[in-house]
Structure formats: structure tokens, C-alpha cells
Design a protein around this motif. Structure first.
Motif, mmCIF file in Angstrom:
data_model
loop_
_atom_site.group_PDB
_atom_site.id
_atom_site.type_symbol
_atom_site.label_atom_id
_atom_site.label_comp_id
_atom_site.label_asym_id
_atom_site.label_seq_id
_atom_site.Cartn_x
_atom_site.Cartn_y
_atom_site.Cartn_z
ATOM 1 N N ARG A 1 76.385 24.669 74.264
ATOM 2 C CA ARG A 1 75.105 24.947 73.591
ATOM 3 C C ARG A 1 74.254 25.872 74.449
ATOM 4 N NH1 ARG A 1 71.970 20.436 71.012
ATOM 5 N NH2 ARG A 1 73.348 20.979 69.311
ATOM 6 N N TYR A 2 74.217 25.625 75.749
ATOM 7 C CA TYR A 2 73.416 26.470 76.640
ATOM 8 C C TYR A 2 73.903 27.914 76.575
ATOM 9 C CZ TYR A 2 71.942 21.974 78.666
ATOM 10 O OH TYR A 2 71.459 20.706 78.856
ATOM 11 N N GLU A 3 75.206 28.092 76.493
ATOM 12 C CA GLU A 3 75.760 29.458 76.393
ATOM 13 C C GLU A 3 75.362 30.119 75.076
ATOM 14 O OE1 GLU A 3 77.141 31.386 78.747
ATOM 15 O OE2 GLU A 3 76.643 29.696 80.047
ATOM 16 N N ILE A 4 75.373 29.356 73.986
ATOM 17 C CA ILE A 4 74.942 29.880 72.688
ATOM 18 C C ILE A 4 73.495 30.354 72.784
ATOM 19 C CG2 ILE A 4 74.347 29.241 70.303
ATOM 20 C CD1 ILE A 4 76.781 27.350 70.353
ATOM 21 N N ILE A 5 72.641 29.509 73.342
ATOM 22 C CA ILE A 5 71.217 29.846 73.459
ATOM 23 C C ILE A 5 71.029 31.027 74.401
ATOM 24 C CG2 ILE A 5 68.945 29.000 74.194
ATOM 25 C CD1 ILE A 5 69.921 26.183 73.250
ATOM 26 N N LYS A 6 71.739 31.016 75.514
ATOM 27 C CA LYS A 6 71.629 32.118 76.475
ATOM 28 C C LYS A 6 72.077 33.434 75.837
ATOM 29 C CE LYS A 6 72.339 32.697 81.415
ATOM 30 N NZ LYS A 6 73.023 32.123 82.570
ATOM 31 N N ASP A 7 73.125 33.399 75.024
ATOM 32 C CA ASP A 7 73.581 34.601 74.316
ATOM 33 C C ASP A 7 72.525 35.096 73.332
ATOM 34 O OD1 ASP A 7 75.955 34.635 75.740
ATOM 35 O OD2 ASP A 7 77.147 33.730 74.116
ATOM 36 N N LEU A 8 71.855 34.160 72.644
ATOM 37 C CA LEU A 8 70.759 34.542 71.749
ATOM 38 C C LEU A 8 69.648 35.236 72.542
ATOM 39 C CD1 LEU A 8 70.420 31.340 69.515
ATOM 40 C CD2 LEU A 8 71.198 33.588 68.758
ATOM 41 N N ILE A 9 69.337 34.694 73.704
ATOM 42 C CA ILE A 9 68.292 35.263 74.566
ATOM 43 C C ILE A 9 68.698 36.666 75.013
ATOM 44 C CG2 ILE A 9 67.170 35.033 76.821
ATOM 45 C CD1 ILE A 9 67.383 31.914 76.326
ATOM 46 N N LYS A 10 69.920 36.799 75.516
ATOM 47 C CA LYS A 10 70.397 38.112 75.979
ATOM 48 C C LYS A 10 70.387 39.130 74.842
ATOM 49 C CE LYS A 10 73.451 36.438 79.646
ATOM 50 N NZ LYS A 10 74.860 36.263 80.044
ATOM 51 N N SER A 11 70.831 38.711 73.670
ATOM 52 C CA SER A 11 70.849 39.601 72.515
ATOM 53 C C SER A 11 69.439 40.069 72.169
ATOM 54 C CB SER A 11 71.476 38.875 71.323
ATOM 55 O OG SER A 11 71.399 39.651 70.166
ATOM 56 N N ASN A 12 68.480 39.158 72.221
ATOM 57 C CA ASN A 12 67.084 39.508 71.956
ATOM 58 C C ASN A 12 66.521 40.433 73.027
ATOM 59 O OD1 ASN A 12 65.970 38.104 69.485
ATOM 60 N ND2 ASN A 12 66.940 36.386 70.510
ATOM 61 N N MET A 13 66.987 40.294 74.245
ATOM 62 C CA MET A 13 66.557 41.199 75.314
ATOM 63 C C MET A 13 67.130 42.596 75.091
ATOM 64 S SD MET A 13 66.672 38.983 78.797
ATOM 65 C CE MET A 13 65.713 37.495 78.952
ATOM 66 N N GLU A 14 68.391 42.653 74.693
ATOM 67 C CA GLU A 14 69.044 43.946 74.462
ATOM 68 C C GLU A 14 68.381 44.721 73.333
ATOM 69 O OE1 GLU A 14 73.152 42.915 73.837
ATOM 70 O OE2 GLU A 14 73.422 42.345 75.948
ATOM 71 N N THR A 15 67.869 44.024 72.330
ATOM 72 C CA THR A 15 67.219 44.694 71.204
ATOM 73 C C THR A 15 65.718 44.874 71.426
ATOM 74 O OG1 THR A 15 66.953 42.583 70.046
ATOM 75 C CG2 THR A 15 68.925 43.892 69.528
ATOM 76 N N GLY A 16 65.205 44.397 72.568
ATOM 77 C CA GLY A 16 63.794 44.569 72.887
ATOM 78 C C GLY A 16 62.870 43.537 72.274
#
Length: 182
Positions: free
Chosen positions: A118-133
């Protein structure tokens, strides 16, 4: 099958209240059956508890992880899961703080592995949101732990201050968190 479900529901509630200390006699009385009837469905108390705990693990992790699309919906899904009942909150508190010794190397490890997933899923969501600004650049791990701390803190508050209805504040709490990271 209905009797088995009643047994499991009562065992879930009794475990959340008393941990492993409830008796099968107590369980049978609550369900309205004889103690021996429990053995028609479960070989032992440990088998019963294993099935009850495993079912709850499945419901908690898979129900939420399957629907996780963004941080906000994940925030609400996790909190709404715990708000379904006080029994669920106490069940998880008891399981994580005082796990039955027989399950420490099986179910607790499963919970840890699923939590990491679950932490990896959430972390991936965070990273994706960072990549898109959408989220400003920062350490994704720090954002993850801030997110988790907020959720776990809110769940703890509902256990400590039982009369608190934090659902009325979820939007504001989310907005404060979001303003800090975006």
C-alpha cells in the motif's frame, strides 16, 4: 453457512473487545448455539481467529487498494473504512498492538507485506503527481509519511475521543494537508 457467518461476526466483535481472551462458551452463547457446534465449522479457536483476521485483512487491504486512484480518494477510503464501526477500529488496534502469538509469524507478516505494498501504491501516486506538477517537488517519502501520520492520527483521535465526529472536518483537514504539499 449462516451460522458460520454469525460465529465469525461474533468472534470479530469479541476479539476487538477482549483480544484472544474471549472463550468459545461466551461466543456460543452470543450466537445462540452450543459450544460443540462451533467445531462443526472450525477445528479450533485459532482456526476461527485466523479466518476472521484473514477476512478482515482482505477487506481492508484489497477493497481500498483496488480503488486507489489518487491521494484524496485514498484518504477518504481509508478513513471511511474505519468509520464503518467502532468495532473495526478496536479490532485493528488490538490486532496490531497485541497480536495473538500464534499469528505473529503468519498474519502479522502478511499485514506488514500488504502495508508495504500500500505504501508503494501511495508513494507512486505522490511521485506521479510530482512529475505532472500537481505536487511541488519534495521527498516523496516525507509526503507519504505525512499522509499516513494524518490518517493514523485521525483514526486514533476517534478512538480516544469517541464522541468526536471528525467526518465533518475531513474536507478541511484534507485541504490543509493538500495546501502543504501542492
Amino acid at each position: 453457512m449462516e451460522t458460520k457467518k454469525k460465529i465469525m461476526n461474533s468472534a470479530f466483535r469479541l476479539f476487538s473487545e477482549k483480544g484472544n481472551e474471549f472463550s468459545l462458551t461466551e461466543l456460543a452463547n452470543e450466537v445462540g448455539i452450543k459450544k460443540a457446534s462451533i467445531y462443526a465449522h472450525f477445528a479450533s479457536k485459532e482456526v476461527l481467529l485466523y479466518e476472521v483476521i484473514d477476512q478482515e485483512i482482505y477487506e481492508y487491504f484489497f477493497e481500498i487498494d483496488e480503488q486507489s486512484r489518487d491521494l484524496k480518494s485514498t484518504f477518504y477510503m481509508i478513513l471511511n473504512y474505519y468509520n464503518k464501526s467502532k468495532t473495526k477500529r478496536y479490532f485493528w488496534k488490538r490486532l496490531l498492538l497485541f497480536p495473538p502469538a500464534a499469528f505473529e509469524t503468519t498474519l502479522i507478516q502478511k499485514i506488514n507485506k500488504l502495508s508495504e505494498h500500500r505504501y508503494e501504491i501511495i508513494k507512486d501516486l505522490i511521485k506521479s503527481n510530482m512529475e505532472t506538477g500537481i505536487i511541488k517537488p519534495q521527498d516523496p517519502g516525507t509526503v507519504l509519511y505525512s499522509f499516513l501520520a494524518m490518517i493514523h492520527g485521525l483514526v486514533s483521535i476517534t478512538m480516544i475521543y469517541e464522541s468526536e465526529d471528525l467526518t465533518i472536518n475531513y474536507d478541511g483537514l484534507w485541504q490543509n494537508f493538500w495546501n502543504g504539499i501542492s
